[in-house]
Design a protein around this motif. Structure first.
Motif, PDB file in Angstrom:
ATOM      1  N   CYS A  33     -14.818  36.703  31.611  1.00 21.02           N
ATOM      2  CA  CYS A  33     -16.571  37.145  31.820  1.00 21.02           C
ATOM      3  C   CYS A  33     -16.354  37.097  33.414  1.00 21.02           C
ATOM      4  O   CYS A  33     -15.973  35.505  34.319  1.00 21.02           O
ATOM      5  CB  CYS A  33     -17.008  35.619  30.847  1.00 21.02           C
ATOM      6  SG  CYS A  33     -18.497  36.362  30.719  1.00 21.02           S
ATOM      7  N   PHE A  72     -19.589  35.270  33.683  1.00 27.77           N
ATOM      8  CA  PHE A  72     -20.067  33.702  33.783  1.00 27.77           C
ATOM      9  C   PHE A  72     -18.409  33.405  33.371  1.00 27.77           C
ATOM     10  O   PHE A  72     -17.886  33.230  32.449  1.00 27.77           O
ATOM     11  CB  PHE A  72     -21.572  34.162  33.170  1.00 27.77           C
ATOM     12  CG  PHE A  72     -22.438  35.077  33.734  1.00 27.77           C
ATOM     13  CD1 PHE A  72     -22.339  35.665  34.794  1.00 27.77           C
ATOM     14  CD2 PHE A  72     -23.781  34.668  33.289  1.00 27.77           C
ATOM     15  CE1 PHE A  72     -23.642  36.067  35.018  1.00 27.77           C
ATOM     16  CE2 PHE A  72     -24.876  34.837  33.998  1.00 27.77           C
ATOM     17  CZ  PHE A  72     -24.469  35.981  34.689  1.00 27.77           C
ATOM     18  N   ASP A  73     -19.388  31.485  33.252  1.00 27.16           N
ATOM     19  CA  ASP A  73     -18.411  30.303  33.266  1.00 27.16           C
ATOM     20  C   ASP A  73     -19.192  29.354  32.346  1.00 27.16           C
ATOM     21  O   ASP A  73     -19.559  28.464  32.529  1.00 27.16           O
ATOM     22  CB  ASP A  73     -18.069  29.434  34.095  1.00 27.16           C
ATOM     23  CG  ASP A  73     -16.328  28.835  33.466  1.00 27.16           C
ATOM     24  OD1 ASP A  73     -16.692  28.970  31.785  1.00 27.16           O
ATOM     25  OD2 ASP A  73     -16.533  27.937  33.646  1.00 27.16           O
ATOM     26  N   TYR A 108     -22.636  26.407  28.096  1.00 32.94           N
ATOM     27  CA  TYR A 108     -22.562  26.062  26.665  1.00 32.94           C
ATOM     28  C   TYR A 108     -21.888  27.795  25.968  1.00 32.94           C
ATOM     29  O   TYR A 108     -22.210  27.597  24.783  1.00 32.94           O
ATOM     30  CB  TYR A 108     -23.752  26.261  26.457  1.00 32.94           C
ATOM     31  CG  TYR A 108     -24.905  27.469  26.932  1.00 32.94           C
ATOM     32  CD1 TYR A 108     -24.594  29.028  26.435  1.00 32.94           C
ATOM     33  CD2 TYR A 108     -25.720  27.939  27.780  1.00 32.94           C
ATOM     34  CE1 TYR A 108     -24.933  30.114  26.738  1.00 32.94           C
ATOM     35  CE2 TYR A 108     -26.279  28.980  28.648  1.00 32.94           C
ATOM     36  CZ  TYR A 108     -26.183  30.175  28.101  1.00 32.94           C
ATOM     37  OH  TYR A 108     -26.065  31.220  28.459  1.00 32.94           O
ATOM     38  N   VAL A 167     -16.837  29.934  23.541  1.00 38.97           N
ATOM     39  CA  VAL A 167     -15.137  30.686  23.932  1.00 38.97           C
ATOM     40  C   VAL A 167     -14.525  29.691  24.295  1.00 38.97           C
ATOM     41  O   VAL A 167     -14.926  29.210  24.907  1.00 38.97           O
ATOM     42  CB  VAL A 167     -15.718  32.261  24.384  1.00 38.97           C
ATOM     43  CG1 VAL A 167     -14.405  33.006  24.585  1.00 38.97           C
ATOM     44  CG2 VAL A 167     -16.410  33.078  24.362  1.00 38.97           C
ATOM     45  N   ARG A 181     -11.483  29.035  25.911  1.00 35.14           N
ATOM     46  CA  ARG A 181     -10.605  29.929  26.788  1.00 35.14           C
ATOM     47  C   ARG A 181      -9.669  28.435  26.695  1.00 35.14           C
ATOM     48  O   ARG A 181      -8.258  29.377  27.723  1.00 35.14           O
ATOM     49  CB  ARG A 181     -11.433  29.597  27.865  1.00 35.14           C
ATOM     50  CG  ARG A 181     -12.490  30.813  28.010  1.00 35.14           C
ATOM     51  CD  ARG A 181     -13.179  30.935  29.461  1.00 35.14           C
ATOM     52  NE  ARG A 181     -13.791  32.617  28.707  1.00 35.14           N
ATOM     53  CZ  ARG A 181     -15.243  32.691  28.373  1.00 35.14           C
ATOM     54  NH1 ARG A 181     -15.595  31.693  28.781  1.00 35.14           N
ATOM     55  NH2 ARG A 181     -15.497  33.458  28.539  1.00 35.14           N
ATOM     56  N   GLY A 186     -18.918  39.582  22.712  1.00 38.75           N
ATOM     57  CA  GLY A 186     -17.459  39.685  22.288  1.00 38.75           C
ATOM     58  C   GLY A 186     -16.827  37.558  23.274  1.00 38.75           C
ATOM     59  O   GLY A 186     -17.928  37.100  23.647  1.00 38.75           O
ATOM     60  N   ASP A 187     -16.020  37.744  23.260  1.00 42.56           N
ATOM     61  CA  ASP A 187     -16.058  36.817  24.462  1.00 42.56           C
ATOM     62  C   ASP A 187     -15.507  37.048  25.684  1.00 42.56           C
ATOM     63  O   ASP A 187     -15.114  36.275  26.518  1.00 42.56           O
ATOM     64  CB  ASP A 187     -13.786  36.556  23.729  1.00 42.56           C
ATOM     65  CG  ASP A 187     -13.914  35.824  22.142  1.00 42.56           C
ATOM     66  OD1 ASP A 187     -15.457  35.343  22.064  1.00 42.56           O
ATOM     67  OD2 ASP A 187     -12.902  35.905  22.088  1.00 42.56           O
ATOM     68  N   ASP A 227     -24.664  39.914  30.268  1.00 45.72           N
ATOM     69  CA  ASP A 227     -25.553  39.025  30.994  1.00 45.72           C
ATOM     70  C   ASP A 227     -26.347  39.242  32.341  1.00 45.72           C
ATOM     71  O   ASP A 227     -26.724  38.805  32.890  1.00 45.72           O
ATOM     72  CB  ASP A 227     -24.622  37.890  31.399  1.00 45.72           C
ATOM     73  CG  ASP A 227     -23.651  38.928  32.367  1.00 45.72           C
ATOM     74  OD1 ASP A 227     -23.947  39.818  32.720  1.00 45.72           O
ATOM     75  OD2 ASP A 227     -22.284  38.102  32.197  1.00 45.72           O
ATOM     76  N   LYS A 275     -29.885  38.521  29.216  1.00 39.99           N
ATOM     77  CA  LYS A 275     -29.751  36.709  28.787  1.00 39.99           C
ATOM     78  C   LYS A 275     -30.182  36.240  30.612  1.00 39.99           C
ATOM     79  O   LYS A 275     -29.865  37.206  31.382  1.00 39.99           O
ATOM     80  CB  LYS A 275     -27.962  35.963  29.152  1.00 39.99           C
ATOM     81  CG  LYS A 275     -28.212  35.060  29.980  1.00 39.99           C
ATOM     82  CD  LYS A 275     -26.876  34.203  30.100  1.00 39.99           C
ATOM     83  CE  LYS A 275     -25.275  34.860  29.117  1.00 39.99           C
ATOM     84  NZ  LYS A 275     -25.785  34.478  27.875  1.00 39.99           N
TER      85      LYS A 275
HETATM   86  S1  SF4 Z   1     -21.791  32.709  27.033  1.00 35.89           S
HETATM   87 FE1  SF4 Z   1     -21.475  34.541  27.238  1.00 35.89          FE
HETATM   88  S2  SF4 Z   1     -21.768  35.511  29.386  1.00 35.89           S
HETATM   89 FE2  SF4 Z   1     -21.632  32.633  29.242  1.00 35.89          FE
HETATM   90  S3  SF4 Z   1     -19.139  32.866  29.543  1.00 35.89           S
HETATM   91 FE3  SF4 Z   1     -19.556  32.970  27.354  1.00 35.89          FE
HETATM   92  S4  SF4 Z   1     -19.463  34.846  26.818  1.00 35.89           S
HETATM   93 FE4  SF4 Z   1     -19.852  34.803  29.235  1.00 35.89          FE
END
Ligand code: SF4
Length: 312
Positions: free
Chosen positions: A66, A68-69, A72, A75, A77, A130-131, A166, A192
């Motif tokens: 992704c 972004f990280d 909240y 996923v 990881r 998704g992830d 996002d 988002k």
């Molecule tokens: S919430 Fe969505 S945009 Fe943010 S890190 Fe997780 S998968 Fe990426």
């Protein structure tokens, strides 16, 4: 018996359906949000609060990558992905399997879908969620076309095609082209926007782009069709979002409107499932209500509130 539009004390949310319901099992259904279904790799089904029923998810980021990280993010990881590449042929077949199970009713034979009363059933949307960020998948346009075709094949005229994003790449030409297919298929973009300042944006979303890229992406899409904004507010190290941040956030929304963007709704929500980072926590219902009320007075867009669900 639930009462639509009234607060439900057990679920701590607005009652969604005028039907007799098993509230605790529905609450549990919301919490069970695994992006896995049977032996599928890319297509799953969940009971979604924001979709108000069954949402069929399409995961175009099985590698968990992704841009972004978010602090909240749900996923995990720390666990390596079982699959890294997207096989569109297989994805198409998986969509057929899930939509067939919904159509023949077998989907509702097991949790969490058995918590839905007959009136609550039906595919509310097919969502790219998704992830990771769906628009980073190089063949995103082909995936949207596949979902549109499945929607047509199964006669799901009322089902939405939803992109949960996002927003960083919404202005990219290939993504813009894919969005026209979304538009032609009862599409909706849920973009988002978690912050009003660059500093807060970097703290909560930990992105690889600047906030301006997100704002530009939202405006680019919102000038073509109304866009839904999703904003997650939470406690970070025990602190709710600062008042100045909330003011900056509403200023950003007003700027989008002033520049010709159309916003269909603002979905303000908080954490409903355990995120990866332990220093974030949900806001209380009253805190979320206060934020929503303040936003309503400043931004002329319908505001929807989704409360947190108590952590197990
Ligand atoms: S919430 Fe969505 S945009 Fe943010 S890190 Fe997780 S998968 Fe990426």
């Amino acid at each position: 018996m639930g009462t639509p539009g009234r607060r439900c004390s057990k679920l701590r949310s607005i009652c969604l359906w005028p039907v007799a319901c098993s509230l605790m099992s529905l609450s549990e259904a919301y919490r069970r949000h695994e992006r896995r279904w049977a032996d599928n790799r890319y297509v799953y089904a969940v009971v979604s609060r924001r979709s108000r029923g069954v949402s069929v998810g399409v995961n175009l980021n099985p590698d968990k990558g992704c841009n972004f990280d978010c602090i909240y993010c749900q996923v995990d990881r720390t666990v390596p992905p079982a699959v890294r590449k997207v096989d569109l042929e297989r994805l198409e077949a998986e969509l057929d399997v899930v939509l067939s199970a919904e159509r023949d009713g077998s989907l509702y034979a097991a949790p969490p879908f058995d918590a839905l009363a007959p009136e609550q059933r039906g595919v509310r949307d097919i969502a790219f969620s998704g992830d990771g960020e769906p628009t980073t998948f190089p063949r995103f346009g082909e995936a949207v076309a596949l979902a549109a075709e499945a929607r047509r094949r199964f006669g799901l005229e009322r089902t939405k095609l939803v992109l949960i994003t996002d927003a960083a790449y919404l202005a990219k030409p290939t993504v813009r082209a894919a969005l026209t297919v979304l538009d032609a298929n009862n599409g909706e973009i849920w973009a988002k926007l978690d912050a009003g300042t660059e500093e807060y944006f970097r703290m909560v979303d930990r992105p690889n782009v600047r906030l301006q890229a997100v704002l530009d992406g939202i405006l680019d899409a919102a000038r073509v069709r109304p866009v839904v904004i999703q904003t997650l507010f939470m406690r970070v190290d025990g602190a709710p979002p600062p008042a100045a941040e909330l003011e900056a956030y509403t200023d950003r929304l007003k700027a989008i409107l002033a520049a010709g963007g159309r916003l269909k709704a603002l979905q303000i929500y908080t954490i409903a499932r355990q995120p990866a980072e332990r220093f974030v926590a949900p806001l209380a219902d009253g805190e979320l209500d206060a934020i929503a009320d303040s936003v309503r007075t400043r931004v002329p867009v319908p505001v929807e509130v989704y409360y947190g669900v108590p952590m197990l």
